[in-house]
Write a protein that holds these residues in place. Structure first.
Motif, PDB file in Angstrom:
ATOM      1  N   CYS B  41       0.850  -1.274  -0.080  1.00 38.53           N
ATOM      2  CA  CYS B  41      -0.014   0.001   0.012  1.00 38.53           C
ATOM      3  C   CYS B  41       0.715   1.266   0.045  1.00 38.53           C
ATOM      4  O   CYS B  41       0.728   2.083  -0.612  1.00 38.53           O
ATOM      5  CB  CYS B  41      -0.958  -0.025   0.893  1.00 38.53           C
ATOM      6  N   GLY B  43       3.784   1.516  -1.293  1.00 36.57           N
ATOM      7  CA  GLY B  43       4.242   1.431  -2.797  1.00 36.57           C
ATOM      8  C   GLY B  43       3.040   2.053  -3.575  1.00 36.57           C
ATOM      9  O   GLY B  43       3.689   3.062  -4.570  1.00 36.57           O
ATOM     10  N   GLN B  44       1.779   1.911  -3.291  1.00 32.88           N
ATOM     11  CA  GLN B  44       1.029   2.252  -4.313  1.00 32.88           C
ATOM     12  C   GLN B  44       0.736   3.706  -4.111  1.00 32.88           C
ATOM     13  O   GLN B  44       0.393   4.377  -5.041  1.00 32.88           O
ATOM     14  CB  GLN B  44      -0.606   1.676  -3.818  1.00 32.88           C
ATOM     15  N   LEU B  45       0.773   4.192  -2.685  1.00 29.49           N
ATOM     16  CA  LEU B  45       0.860   5.678  -2.414  1.00 29.49           C
ATOM     17  C   LEU B  45       1.848   6.314  -3.199  1.00 29.49           C
ATOM     18  O   LEU B  45       1.666   7.456  -3.769  1.00 29.49           O
ATOM     19  CB  LEU B  45       1.149   5.873  -0.863  1.00 29.49           C
ATOM     20  N   ASP B  48       0.899   6.662  -6.807  1.00 35.09           N
ATOM     21  CA  ASP B  48       0.024   7.603  -7.013  1.00 35.09           C
ATOM     22  C   ASP B  48       0.273   9.022  -6.792  1.00 35.09           C
ATOM     23  O   ASP B  48       0.131  10.011  -7.549  1.00 35.09           O
ATOM     24  CB  ASP B  48      -1.426   7.381  -6.039  1.00 35.09           C
TER      25      ASP B  48
END
Lengths: 118, 150, 346
Positions: B41, B43-45, B48
């Motif tokens: 997560c 990583g996803q932040l 984004d």
């Protein structure tokens, strides 16, 4: 919702690693190699790319994602440049990560020293 | 006592296997799941952020995410935090790319006492080396195979 | 030509019964926080002890423990006839560099964590034989130095399997004398009465994080040989104490002995189980060359001196493993040397 999927898929991939550690007493070094190779094989079979599309960072952050980057780079390279591209493609696509890992590891070693563990 | 030595050794090994304490797989798996999921997560932040704030796309966006995660892995290793989380989370910290950064930073730190060439420079790859070796070799094989099958 | 003093296959009894006159122990802070913490001579809060590497720190501990034990019995390094000792590190670097500083006659010994009893047994024989008047036996280990040699870098995120033991950071020294102790010696009535030489025993255990299981058969073998050679029974001993089998190795030793009708459970103790308390993060116990000497010197010898025990059998156990042979698929051999420690009335 996107983050829920990232969390679930990323967590699940780590659980596979944990099961291998617990039940086969596999060492960490072997786990790392196994996951990168698994990523390469799954990418070659065309399975991993859809998973990345579905789970984003949940699939790209685990080391299988590093395998994906390597394999995808080699396949794309082969498509564009033939044999030479097949050889250079993997490292080209992953060069950022590899260079960063080396650079930050050296920097970390210069800045910090290990401590005894309790 | 009259049992042949090999037979006795085999029985002993079986007893060891049967009696040795097992790691509590269920607890470890739950912790690996949460910490591993959480790192993804993060990583996803980062991804984004790169996409929206820095307007990155495609390979640049993936590389950016990867580089930032590796930086965080190396930094927490240097600060002596990563191995403590790993003790709790097991594969939840080894499997993400941050674990790869940890596996390079930890030996680099450890072996700098033996000098920059034979210590830090050589031993940096003592754990991550095989990952690069087989990863790169594997990618070339896949690349060549893709030429044959397409 | 005097008759050979060997009894049975590999056991010896000493007539002169060399006295253990003093002991010194230096440990790291985690060992110091354990159940025996108050008994150690020195607890290092910083386990580098101001040195630039763990290896140098361990060597300093080895040297300091030797000096401290000599001081307690009023011996100078010049008066010491021989130093016997060793450690876990490749080429015995801890002991060798400490011996360089001490500049005394020196035998470097390696039996992994059984090094202490190897040294005690040999020192006893040398004194019994009249070749030495006194001797110092020293062994040491250091958690961080052992981790980087045998396992992973310290900051590497790995989880240890539940059978993994923690290497003790510690150095322990004992001084033996052929003649009677002087009145100011810390120990007046403890002697080495004999012992049994170990055999290398290998049951094919290959798991480097399960050393207790690799060593237990060697301990059982030496115990069995000792009782057979000496004609003694378990009744003759107040305690049978192993070096660093840890929780699981202890379990396997008791099972092995039980299967041969030797019920040692009530008399058995293990230094690896004594040194850390539950909840200290060393759930399977301690290990390492330093474990047996610091527990013996700080705790067990006092039990004999105080008359709580009269005779114990002390078996330090060593896992003779090497990362090289392990990677080549070899299993982990074990060895255990036993010494009889007795209380003698002055």
């Amino acid at each position: 919702m996107k983050y829920v999927i990232v969390f679930l898929v990323g967590g699940a991939i780590c659980v596979i690693g944990q099961l291998l550690i617990c039940y086969t007493r596999m060492t960490t070094a072997r786990i790392l190699v196994a996951f990168v190779l698994a990523g390469i094989v799954l990418t070659a079979l065309g399975v991993y790319e859809p998973l990345i599309g579905f789970a984003n960072a949940g699939a790209s952050v685990p080391l299988t994602g590093f395998g994906y980057t390597l394999a995808k780079g080699a396949i794309d390279g082969a498509r564009q440049n033939g044999v030479l591209g097949a050889i250079t493609g993997g490292l080209e696509a992953s060069s950022g990560g590899v260079a960063a890992a080396i650079f930050f590891a050296v920097s970390g070693a210069l800045a910090f020293s290990p401590k005894t563990k309790k | 006592m009259s049992m042949p030595k090999d037979k006795r050794a085999q029985i002993y090994r079986e007893r060891v296997k049967a009696l040795q304490p097992k790691s509590k797989a269920s607890g470890m798996c739950v912790r690996a799941f949460f910490v591993g999921g959480l790192i993804c997560c993060i990583g996803q932040l980062i991804r984004d952020f790169g996409e929206k704030a820095l307007k990155l796309t495609g390979n640049d966006l993936s590389t950016f995410t990867c580089v930032v995660l590796i930086f965080l892995g190396a930094l927490t290793t240097g600060l002596g935090i990563y191995d403590r989380i790993a003790k709790f989370a097991g594969a939840g910290t080894s499997v993400p790319i941050t674990g790869f950064a940890n596996s390079m930073t930890a030996p680099a730190m450890e072996y700098k006492k033996e000098g920059f060439i034979s210590g830090l420079g050589t031993r940096l790859f003592s754990i991550a080396g095989p990952v690069l070796t087989y990863g790169v070799a594997g990618s070339v094989i896949v690349g060549l195979l893709s030429l044959i099958f397409h | 030509m005097p008759a050979c003093k060997r009894k049975g296959e590999r056991t010896v009894f000493f007539e002169r019964k060399p006295h253990i006159v003093s002991a010194a122990s230096i440990v790291g802070d985690m060992e110091g926080a354990g159940p025996l913490g108050a008994l150690f001579d020195k607890i290092l809060q910083d386990d580098t002890w101001g040195e630039s590497s763990w290896e140098k720190a361990e060597s300093k501990m080895f040297e300091a423990a030797a000096r401290m034990a000599l001081d307690k019995t009023g011996l100078s390094t010049g008066g010491l006839h021989c130093l016997l000792g060793g450690d876990l590190l490749n080429q015995l670097i801890t002991a060798n560099y400490a011996a360089r500083e001490l500049s005394v006659p020196f035998f470097g010994l390696y039996s992994a964590c059984a090094t202490l009893t190897e040294a005690l047994l040999l020192a006893g024989m040398l004194i019994e034989g009249g070749f030495l008047g006194n001797a110092a036996c020293v062994a040491s280990s250091h958690f961080s130095a052992a981790e980087r040699q045998f396992r992973y870098p310290l900051e590497m995120g790995v989880t240890a399997p539940p059978t993994a033991q923690r290497t003790v950071t510690g150095a322990g020294a004992l001084v033996l004398r052929g003649d009677a102790p002087s009145p100011c010696d810390p120990f007046q009535s403890v002697c080495v009465a004999g012992g049994t030489i170990g055999r290398v025993v290998d049951m094919g255990i290959t798991d480097m994080s399960n050393m207790g299981a690799a060593m237990a058969p060697a301990a059982a073998d030496t115990l069995r040989a000792h009782l057979r050679d000496s004609g003694k029974s378990l009744m003759d001993y107040d305690a049978v104490i192993t070096g660093d089998l840890g929780k699981f190795g202890t379990k396997m030793l008791i099972e092995l002995c039980d299967s041969e009708g030797l019920h040692i459970e009530e008399k058995h103790m293990d230094c690896g189980n004594l040194i850390f308390a539950p909840g200290q993060g060393a759930d399977c116990g301690g290990s390492g060359c330093g474990c047996a000497p610091v527990v013996l010197g700080a705790h067990l010898l006092q039990m004999l001196e105080d008359g709580i025990w009269n005779r114990i059998l002390f078996l330090a156990t060593g896992a003779l493993m090497s990362p090289v042979s392990n990677l080549q698929g070899e299993s982990i051999p074990g060895i255990a040397h036993a010494v009889i420690l007795e209380r003698v009335r002055a």
